[in-house]
Design a protein around this motif. Structure first.
Motif, mmCIF file in Angstrom:
data_model
loop_
_atom_site.group_PDB
_atom_site.id
_atom_site.type_symbol
_atom_site.label_atom_id
_atom_site.label_comp_id
_atom_site.label_asym_id
_atom_site.label_seq_id
_atom_site.Cartn_x
_atom_site.Cartn_y
_atom_site.Cartn_z
ATOM 1 N N ASP A 89 6.507 10.560 -10.350
ATOM 2 C CA ASP A 89 5.503 9.612 -9.839
ATOM 3 C C ASP A 89 5.331 9.680 -8.320
ATOM 4 N N GLU A 90 5.863 10.739 -7.706
ATOM 5 C CA GLU A 90 5.808 10.786 -6.249
ATOM 6 C C GLU A 90 4.505 11.418 -5.766
ATOM 7 N N ILE A 91 3.918 10.820 -4.733
ATOM 8 C CA ILE A 91 2.739 11.418 -4.098
ATOM 9 C C ILE A 91 3.199 12.030 -2.787
ATOM 10 N N ASN A 101 0.250 14.524 -6.558
ATOM 11 C CA ASN A 101 1.322 13.953 -7.370
ATOM 12 C C ASN A 101 2.296 15.069 -7.760
ATOM 13 N N TRP A 103 5.895 16.477 -9.281
ATOM 14 C CA TRP A 103 6.982 16.143 -10.197
ATOM 15 C C TRP A 103 8.197 16.890 -9.661
ATOM 16 N N HIS A 187 3.285 21.211 -11.687
ATOM 17 C CA HIS A 187 3.510 19.995 -10.907
ATOM 18 C C HIS A 187 4.785 20.058 -10.070
ATOM 19 N N ASP B 121 -7.453 13.887 -1.990
ATOM 20 C CA ASP B 121 -6.707 13.903 -3.251
ATOM 21 C C ASP B 121 -6.647 15.310 -3.852
#
Lengths: 342, 392
Positions: A89-91, A101, A103, A187, B121
């Motif tokens: 859940d880390e950005i 995001n 992982w 990710h 983003d």
């Protein structure tokens, strides 16, 4: 009639030459790839030359090897214990201004480089703090139940202990093996597992480079490529090395979506050991090509000081971040006397 | 009496306001703070690259935030290769705000490029340019060039078309109706053409949030209604003034055609601006041929008038000169939004003119629109336009 035409012309002129923008006080200057100097009253969008504010430090990662907590079993075998915690859940700011995001294993992409000697017992305590199921699948030789494929570990604190004997000698990737696999890998759920031979390799300035890519807009194509995640990082922060000193790089290709990646070194050639399983090099070259999770060990020494580029010769990748510089400094310690290996 | 009068007025106001108050309460309930009735999902950012200019060693991209939320521009690339760039005035874009992204790049003439912009983003947006050509820098020389082109395309053909006046003057009433219907046919074709062009532009370059099709429909109908209203006023006043009804109709036709020619000018200017030489040449030839028939459209209703030379010349200018302004604007400050709006206004104006002409034929021609002359005129008008359009 004339009046009407005058008015029309007047309006047109105003529309053609729009009012100038507001006065700007500051002026920024930046230099392009080709050395052109550009002045702007606005902001600079520049993944190359501005100081990266990224949270993950590729320079620290480069030479960081985790040997684990070492103890001895009753029969004298070395036991190495590691803890790896997964999260999803880390950005992270992966390039200046771009947030993605990630992982992570132990909070970084790639995860920690863990290292053991052939024949050691490796015990990895895996904790999954993410929301999704994750595992660790180690490349190498181990029993079926330790493979990280059929033992998914639930999120929010699920645990599993992987235990096996380190081997074979070489450099191996580890990664999450939960479906859809591509998603979990791209990710960031991967890292490097190095198995040293019992008879040590010659001393060297060792580093690990994970060649990876980031698909930040989820279109199954990479938006960035890098050695150790942050695009252009080692170009902006050259890796400091010395002349006449052996450099050993553990290279692992973790790029998804693209069939190949490669590694080209400037001003030099390296000895290449595919997968690191042999003690005798297979190639003496300045260019190797790697498919997914192909990896190996490179060894080289620079004779002449100065700046040398290294990058993917798949130029698209280097122009999207997989490019760096070795800053070769004159070795002041009189390397004539230093002998590596035997 | 007075008291009851006041109270009835109060009742009237109250009866008007109370439902309105309920409406406000309803909306506050649905959208107000703390309301969880509506979950419209995660708003996605969107930007539109409205314009790409190729300057000396530099590519300039005009970027507009056309999404529902504010965005930050983070990176620029050319052909998917990341390039250092500058963004002016700054990288933060509120809704509908624009910024100029300057990418230093040694581009090559006539080669295709894909320019990409990545936002915070990680989403990448791109725009393809078929052939790079130096951006037009406003200069008096170029201003003059566009004026000449506009004259060739707009004014001269319309004036040539007006030369049909003596011919139309000598023909019978039946044939005269034929030519009026022909005019309506020509115009109907132009109107459809304008709508098509407006939809094309909105498809290709206008952000989805502008709702291109609805924008075209709205502007078209508003311009139709506005001109219909003022047109009727003009005609009804014509009865009591020096302006006669045919002159009023011809004037409206000129205005409608003028707006259409403005759109043609925009198209030519934009084509030259984008460096598509062949395409702009075709446009110039095609529009010039097309526009002679527009002169006919203006001349037809005036043919029963006397001493019309001066008025006709003025109308020719009204109809033709906007091509010049269109070319200037299209070449120098092209924006897809204004282009769509102008084309839609033109279409609305033309539809209004068609209605007016048909009404007039009906009044003059025994309340009959189904005569052979009218039907064939209309049909031939459409066919002529279709045939000349093939040349474009």
């Amino acid at each position: 009639m004339i009046l009407a035409i005058t008015i029309l012309i007047g309006i047109s002129v105003i529309m053609i030459f729009p009012i100038g923008s507001q006065a700007q006080t500051e002026e920024n200057i930046f230099v392009t790839h080709s050395g052109a100097v550009v002045k702007t009253t606005g902001e600079v969008l520049d993944p190359l030359y501005t100081s990266a504010t990224v949270e993950f430090d590729p320079m620290e990662y480069l030479r960081d090897f985790n040997y684990g907590r070492i103890s001895q079993l009753e029969d004298g075998t070395v036991l190495r214990e590691y803890t790896i915690i997964a999260n999803d859940d880390e950005i992270m700011e992966v390039s200046p201004g771009i947030f993605y995001n990630v992982w992570t294993f132990n909070g970084t992409v790639p995860g920690p480089t863990i290292r053991a000697t052939e024949g050691d017992i490796v015990r990895v305590k895996f904790i999954n703090n993410g929301e999704k199921e994750h595992t660790i699948h180690f490349h190498g030789i181990h029993p079926a139940g330790m493979d990280g494929v059929f033992e998914p570990v639930g999120g929010n604190g699920g645990q599993f202990v992987y235990e096996f004997e380190a081997g074979p000698v070489g450099v191996h990737p580890y990664h999450c093996h939960v479906m859809p696999l591509e998603e979990h890998i791209v990710h960031g759920l991967y890292g490097v597992f190095i198995v040293d031979p019992k008879e040590e390799r010659p001393p060297a300035d060792e580093m690990v480079m994970v060649l990876n890519g980031l698909d930040t807009d989820f279109d199954t194509e990479n938006n960035f490529y890098a050695a150790n995640t942050i695009p252009f990082y080692y170009q902006h922060h050259p890796i400091q090395i010395n002349t006449n000193e052996l450099i050993r790089i553990y290279v692992v290709n973790m790029v998804e979506f693209d069939p190949i990646n490669n590694f080209h070194l400037h001003g030099n050639l390296y000895k290449y050991y595919p997968t690191g399983t042999d003690i005798v090099p297979s190639f003496y070259t300045d260019m190797i090509t790697l498919s997914q999770t192909e990896r190996g060990i490179m060894e080289f020494e620079y004779q002449y000081p100065g700046k040398y580029l290294f990058h993917a010769h798949k130029v698209e990748f280097s122009e999207k971040g997989w490019v760096g510089i070795f800053m070769v400094n004159e070795n002041k310690e009189g390397t004539e006397d230093v002998k590596y290996g035997s | 009496m007075e008291v009851s009068n006041t109270s009835s007025k109060g009742k009237l106001i109250a009866s008007g306001v109370i439902p309105f108050a309920f409406l406000i309460i309803l909306i506050a309930y649905i959208f107000g703070p703390g309301s969880e009735l509506l979950d419209l999902g995660i708003p996605l950012p969107e930007i539109t690259m409205e314009k790409v200019d190729f300057l000396d060693s530099e590519i300039q991209v005009t970027v507009r935030n056309t999404g529902p939320i504010s965005v930050e521009i983070a990176m620029a690339d050319v052909n998917d290769r990341i390039q250092p760039a500058a963004v002016e005035p700054d990288r933060y874009l509120e809704r509908y705000e624009t910024a100029l992204v300057r990418i230093p790049f040694e581009w090559n003439d006539a080669e295709p490029y894909i320019v990409g912009i990545t936002i915070e983003d990680g989403t990448r947006f791109e725009k393809e340019i078929e052939a790079a050509a130096p951006a037009l820098e406003p200069s008096f020389e170029l201003l003059g060039f566009f004026a000449i082109i506009g004259t060739y395309v707009g004014i001269i053909p319309v004036m040539i078309g007006l030369l049909w006046l003596p011919f139309i003057k000598r023909i019978s009433k039946q044939k005269y109706h034929f030519f009026l219907a022909l005019t309506a046919g020509l115009l109907l074709f132009l109107a459809i053409d304008s709508v098509e062009e407006a939809l094309d532009v909105s498809n290709e370059s206008l952000a989805g949030s502008f709702n291109g099709v609805l924008l075209v429909a709205t502007v078209l109908i508003l311009s139709f209604l506005g001109l219909y209203y003022t047109g009727e006023k003009l005609v009804s006043r014509a009865k009591s003034s020096r302006i006669t009804k045919p002159v009023a109709i011809a004037l409206m036709i000129s205005i409608g055609i003028g707006l259409h020619n403005f759109g043609e000018g925009l198209a030519i200017g934009a084509a030259v601006g984008l460096g598509s030489i062949a395409f702009s040449t075709f446009l110039i030839i095609g529009f010039a041929l097309h526009n002679t028939t527009e002169g006919l459209a203006i001349a037809a209703p005036m043919s029963r008038e006397k001493k019309v030379i001066g008025k006709l010349a003025a109308m020719g200018l009204i109809a033709g000169a906007p091509a010049i302004f269109g070319a200037w604007i299209g070449g120098f400050v092209y924006s897809p939004f204004t282009s769509v709006v102008f084309l839609s206004i033109g279409a609305g104006a033309i539809f209004q003119v068609i209605i007016t002409i048909l009404k007039w034929i009906r009044e003059q021609g025994d309340k009959n629109l189904s005569s052979a002359a009218v039907a064939s005129g209309f049909a031939i008008g459409m066919v002529i336009m279709y045939l000349t359009s093939i040349l474009v």
